[in-house]
Design a protein around this motif. Structure first.
Motif, PDB file in Angstrom:
ATOM      1  N   TYR A 145      -8.417  -6.818 -23.781  1.00  0.00           N
ATOM      2  CA  TYR A 145      -6.993  -6.677 -23.483  1.00  0.00           C
ATOM      3  C   TYR A 145      -6.275  -8.014 -23.322  1.00  0.00           C
ATOM      4  CZ  TYR A 145      -8.085  -1.769 -22.518  1.00  0.00           C
ATOM      5  OH  TYR A 145      -8.494  -0.474 -22.617  1.00  0.00           O
ATOM      6  N   TYR A 146      -6.972  -9.018 -22.783  1.00  0.00           N
ATOM      7  CA  TYR A 146      -6.231 -10.224 -22.390  1.00  0.00           C
ATOM      8  C   TYR A 146      -6.460 -11.422 -23.302  1.00  0.00           C
ATOM      9  CZ  TYR A 146      -5.722  -7.508 -18.094  1.00  0.00           C
ATOM     10  OH  TYR A 146      -5.456  -6.528 -17.190  1.00  0.00           O
ATOM     11  N   SER A 147      -7.100 -11.188 -24.481  1.00  0.00           N
ATOM     12  CA  SER A 147      -7.362 -12.340 -25.328  1.00  0.00           C
ATOM     13  C   SER A 147      -6.113 -12.745 -26.110  1.00  0.00           C
ATOM     14  CB  SER A 147      -8.534 -12.067 -26.256  1.00  0.00           C
ATOM     15  OG  SER A 147      -8.260 -10.913 -26.993  1.00  0.00           O
ATOM     16  N   ILE A 185      -6.239  -4.197  -5.028  1.00  0.00           N
ATOM     17  CA  ILE A 185      -7.256  -4.884  -5.844  1.00  0.00           C
ATOM     18  C   ILE A 185      -7.103  -4.432  -7.299  1.00  0.00           C
ATOM     19  CG2 ILE A 185      -9.752  -5.131  -6.172  1.00  0.00           C
ATOM     20  CD1 ILE A 185      -9.046  -6.281  -3.552  1.00  0.00           C
ATOM     21  N   GLY A 186      -6.875  -5.382  -8.207  1.00  0.00           N
ATOM     22  CA  GLY A 186      -6.589  -5.015  -9.606  1.00  0.00           C
ATOM     23  C   GLY A 186      -5.225  -4.357  -9.687  1.00  0.00           C
ATOM     24  N   GLY A 187      -4.297  -4.879  -8.926  1.00  0.00           N
ATOM     25  CA  GLY A 187      -2.965  -4.252  -8.764  1.00  0.00           C
ATOM     26  C   GLY A 187      -2.016  -4.513  -9.918  1.00  0.00           C
ATOM     27  N   PHE A 208      -3.751  -8.352  -6.027  1.00  0.00           N
ATOM     28  CA  PHE A 208      -4.818  -9.263  -6.454  1.00  0.00           C
ATOM     29  C   PHE A 208      -5.239  -8.866  -7.860  1.00  0.00           C
ATOM     30  CE2 PHE A 208      -9.261 -10.529  -6.856  1.00  0.00           C
ATOM     31  CZ  PHE A 208      -9.252 -11.828  -6.351  1.00  0.00           C
ATOM     32  N   ASP A 209      -5.156  -9.809  -8.803  1.00  0.00           N
ATOM     33  CA  ASP A 209      -5.577  -9.490 -10.178  1.00  0.00           C
ATOM     34  C   ASP A 209      -5.957 -10.798 -10.867  1.00  0.00           C
ATOM     35  OD1 ASP A 209      -5.717  -8.259 -12.906  1.00  0.00           O
ATOM     36  OD2 ASP A 209      -4.717  -6.586 -11.925  1.00  0.00           O
ATOM     37  N   LEU A 210      -6.472 -10.675 -12.082  1.00  0.00           N
ATOM     38  CA  LEU A 210      -6.900 -11.855 -12.847  1.00  0.00           C
ATOM     39  C   LEU A 210      -5.725 -12.806 -13.086  1.00  0.00           C
ATOM     40  CD1 LEU A 210      -9.107  -9.925 -15.413  1.00  0.00           C
ATOM     41  CD2 LEU A 210      -9.948 -11.568 -13.713  1.00  0.00           C
ATOM     42  N   ASP A 235     -10.758 -13.332  -9.512  1.00  0.00           N
ATOM     43  CA  ASP A 235     -11.669 -12.388 -10.162  1.00  0.00           C
ATOM     44  C   ASP A 235     -12.373 -11.622  -9.049  1.00  0.00           C
ATOM     45  OD1 ASP A 235     -14.037 -11.276 -11.232  1.00  0.00           O
ATOM     46  OD2 ASP A 235     -14.010 -12.717 -12.872  1.00  0.00           O
ATOM     47  N   PHE A 236     -12.237 -10.299  -9.040  1.00  0.00           N
ATOM     48  CA  PHE A 236     -12.782  -9.564  -7.886  1.00  0.00           C
ATOM     49  C   PHE A 236     -14.310  -9.502  -7.872  1.00  0.00           C
ATOM     50  CE2 PHE A 236     -10.844  -5.624 -10.184  1.00  0.00           C
ATOM     51  CZ  PHE A 236     -12.002  -5.310 -10.894  1.00  0.00           C
ATOM     52  N   PHE A 237     -14.964  -9.926  -8.942  1.00  0.00           N
ATOM     53  CA  PHE A 237     -16.422  -9.997  -8.897  1.00  0.00           C
ATOM     54  C   PHE A 237     -16.906 -11.360  -8.391  1.00  0.00           C
ATOM     55  CE2 PHE A 237     -16.055  -6.709 -12.353  1.00  0.00           C
ATOM     56  CZ  PHE A 237     -16.565  -5.670 -11.600  1.00  0.00           C
ATOM     57  N   LEU A 249      -7.759   0.671  -4.278  1.00  0.00           N
ATOM     58  CA  LEU A 249      -8.477   0.593  -5.556  1.00  0.00           C
ATOM     59  C   LEU A 249      -7.917   1.705  -6.435  1.00  0.00           C
ATOM     60  CD1 LEU A 249     -12.149   0.136  -4.257  1.00  0.00           C
ATOM     61  CD2 LEU A 249     -10.849  -1.554  -5.567  1.00  0.00           C
ATOM     62  N   ALA A 250      -6.883   1.399  -7.201  1.00  0.00           N
ATOM     63  CA  ALA A 250      -6.235   2.422  -8.032  1.00  0.00           C
ATOM     64  C   ALA A 250      -6.678   2.222  -9.474  1.00  0.00           C
ATOM     65  CB  ALA A 250      -4.714   2.322  -7.926  1.00  0.00           C
ATOM     66  N   ARG A 251      -7.366   3.202  -9.999  1.00  0.00           N
ATOM     67  CA  ARG A 251      -7.872   3.151 -11.380  1.00  0.00           C
ATOM     68  C   ARG A 251      -8.731   1.912 -11.636  1.00  0.00           C
ATOM     69  NH1 ARG A 251      -3.459   4.008 -15.607  1.00  0.00           N
ATOM     70  NH2 ARG A 251      -2.153   2.766 -14.240  1.00  0.00           N
ATOM     71  N   ILE A 252      -9.538   1.563 -10.659  1.00  0.00           N
ATOM     72  CA  ILE A 252     -10.468   0.448 -10.825  1.00  0.00           C
ATOM     73  C   ILE A 252     -11.894   0.990 -10.980  1.00  0.00           C
ATOM     74  CG2 ILE A 252     -11.417  -1.637  -9.729  1.00  0.00           C
ATOM     75  CD1 ILE A 252      -8.416  -1.842 -10.525  1.00  0.00           C
TER      76      ILE A 252
HETATM   77  N1  SAM Z   1      -4.392  -0.701 -10.336  1.00  0.00           N
HETATM   78  C1  SAM Z   1      -3.511  -0.687 -11.497  1.00  0.00           C
HETATM   79  C2  SAM Z   1      -2.950   0.689 -11.722  1.00  0.00           C
HETATM   80  O1  SAM Z   1      -3.443   1.657 -11.138  1.00  0.00           O
HETATM   81  O2  SAM Z   1      -1.989   0.791 -12.495  1.00  0.00           O
HETATM   82  C3  SAM Z   1      -4.180  -1.224 -12.763  1.00  0.00           C
HETATM   83  C4  SAM Z   1      -5.405  -0.480 -13.216  1.00  0.00           C
HETATM   84  S1  SAM Z   1      -6.130  -1.178 -14.664  1.00  0.00           S
HETATM   85  C5  SAM Z   1      -7.053   0.167 -15.291  1.00  0.00           C
HETATM   86  C6  SAM Z   1      -7.372  -2.257 -14.037  1.00  0.00           C
HETATM   87  C7  SAM Z   1      -6.855  -3.554 -13.445  1.00  0.00           C
HETATM   88  O3  SAM Z   1      -7.957  -4.311 -12.938  1.00  0.00           O
HETATM   89  C8  SAM Z   1      -6.144  -4.434 -14.463  1.00  0.00           C
HETATM   90  O4  SAM Z   1      -4.910  -4.834 -13.944  1.00  0.00           O
HETATM   91  C9  SAM Z   1      -7.098  -5.595 -14.634  1.00  0.00           C
HETATM   92  O5  SAM Z   1      -6.451  -6.823 -14.952  1.00  0.00           O
HETATM   93  C10 SAM Z   1      -7.774  -5.670 -13.282  1.00  0.00           C
HETATM   94  N2  SAM Z   1      -9.077  -6.343 -13.359  1.00  0.00           N
HETATM   95  C11 SAM Z   1     -10.072  -6.109 -14.248  1.00  0.00           C
HETATM   96  N3  SAM Z   1     -11.122  -6.912 -14.005  1.00  0.00           N
HETATM   97  C12 SAM Z   1     -10.775  -7.691 -12.936  1.00  0.00           C
HETATM   98  C13 SAM Z   1     -11.446  -8.703 -12.224  1.00  0.00           C
HETATM   99  N4  SAM Z   1     -12.680  -9.083 -12.550  1.00  0.00           N
HETATM  100  N5  SAM Z   1     -10.797  -9.272 -11.185  1.00  0.00           N
HETATM  101  C14 SAM Z   1      -9.519  -8.891 -10.831  1.00  0.00           C
HETATM  102  N6  SAM Z   1      -8.850  -7.912 -11.475  1.00  0.00           N
HETATM  103  C15 SAM Z   1      -9.469  -7.322 -12.523  1.00  0.00           C
END
Ligand code: SAM
Length: 349
Positions: A145-147, A185-187, A208-210, A235-237, A249-252
């Protein structure tokens, strides 16, 4: 004589399902709903002119869209004119507050090519990203997605549109009044964070996101700014997570394997003091893994993650000291579960 059971309605609907999806995608991509929104109603020729398409092709597209309930055709004096249905005005016009336009383009440009290789995906059991787009992807976000900026914006737009449609229902699913700071997280674009601050006046939210995502946040800023929403890149990892008393954690979780999630969840568990909340928002599978089919169809894209039931999410989180408090089925695209970090000294057996 033919009885209703002799007609395979369900199968016929499924046979045509892909044509109906592609009709919606194409009308969205050609901005049919936008041009019809800018003037009350238009003739076929006017629509064709505004979307730069043939009259014949536009006629077939508009007629198909009428049959699917996306458009209306009415007689005005001697001519027929087309206009958006109420649902199209709300959800398909690209600048409507709850527009699904971004998500529809993502489905057309990203998911459709992947699903055209479904047979290979099933035989091989792996994502077809390389076959569809000619590129290997180890991490779906960083590599797929992000390349490229254009793909990144389209993906963010897709997340943004779903989050705006579901955000309010998720934000108001539980009484969160005891929490003062949240971290999404991953917002992504912050769409959910803004819904949370709107619904809870005492709450501030860190998204918090990349870094690649956070740098684009201004593209998605709402009209009324809200200084209770802030953004942190990481990076959340790998990186430290911001401190908060409620984590979202929405759709993470559905994107990752149990093994990967243990890395993220043990970090979260360390950050949380007893009483901290964890709100999980996903499509929850029923315990027999029979529905909703939306989740099971999504799983066919073969990312390394999986769709889970509320019991599976609960088991996963319990291993990290989180206890389930409530489950809320919202009747929207996403449901929600609220967990609370328990005091390890206070563990009931
Ligand atoms: N939470 C949002 C929502 O419900 O609309 C976005 C969900 S989307 C499926 C997953 C999100 O996780 C993306 O915004 C992505 O950039 C982020 N993400 C993926 N890997 C990540 C990482 N290693 N560290 C931080 N964020 C990450």
């Amino acid at each position: 004589k033919c009885s209703r059971q002799d007609v395979p309605h369900r199968i016929i609907n499924l046979l045509d399902g892909f044509k109906a999806s592609k009709t919606l995608f194409t009308a969205s991509k050609l901005k049919v709903f936008d041009v019809l929104n800018s003037s009350e109603s238009l003739t076929l020729e006017e629509v064709a002119g505004q979307i730069n398409a043939s009259v014949l092709g536009t006629e077939r597209l508009l007629e198909a869209a009428v049959s699917l309930g996306l458009l209306e055709r009415v007689k005005q004096r001697d001519t027929s004119v087309y206009r958006n249905t109420d649902q199209a005005s709300r959800f398909l016009v690209s600048d409507s507050p709850v527009s699904l336009h971004g998500y529809i383009l993502h489905c057309n440009d990203m998911v459709w090519p992947l699903f055209s290789h479904l047979e290979n995906a099933v035989v091989e059991g792996i994502s077809q990203h390389e076959r569809a787009f000619g590129k290997k992807n180890e991490d779906v976000f960083q590599d797929a997605y992000y390349s490229k900026d254009e793909v990144k914006i389209r993906f963010m737009d897709a997340m943004h549109s779903i989050a705006r449609v579901t955000g309010k229902d998720v934000a108001t699913a539980f009484d969160l009044s005891s929490y003062k700071t949240a971290c999404d997280i991953g917002g992504c674009t912050g769409a959910m964070a803004y819904e949370l601050t709107k619904a809870h006046p005492g709450l501030s939210v860190i998204v918090f996101d990349l870094p690649q995502v956070i740098e684009m946040r201004r593209h998605f800023k709402p009209k009324e700014d809200d200084d209770r929403v802030s953004f942190v890149a990481g990076d959340f990892f790998k990186d430290d997570l911001p401190k908060a008393d409620l984590y979202i954690l929405a759709r993470i979780l559905h994107d990752w394997s149990d093994e990967k999630l243990h890395v993220l969840l043990s970090k979260l568990s360390k950050m949380c003091t007893p009483g901290c909340g964890l709100l999980v928002s996903e499509i929850f599978l029923d315990e027999e893994r029979k529905s909703p089919s939306r989740a099971l169809l999504q799983a066919l894209s073969m990312t390394e993650g999986k769709q889970r039931s509320t019991t599976e999410y609960s088991d996963l989180l319990e291993k990290h000291g989180f206890t389930l408090r409530h489950i809320q089925h919202t009747d929207n695209l996403l449901d929600a579960m609220l967990f609370v970090k328990e005091d390890p000294n206070d563990k009931r057996t």
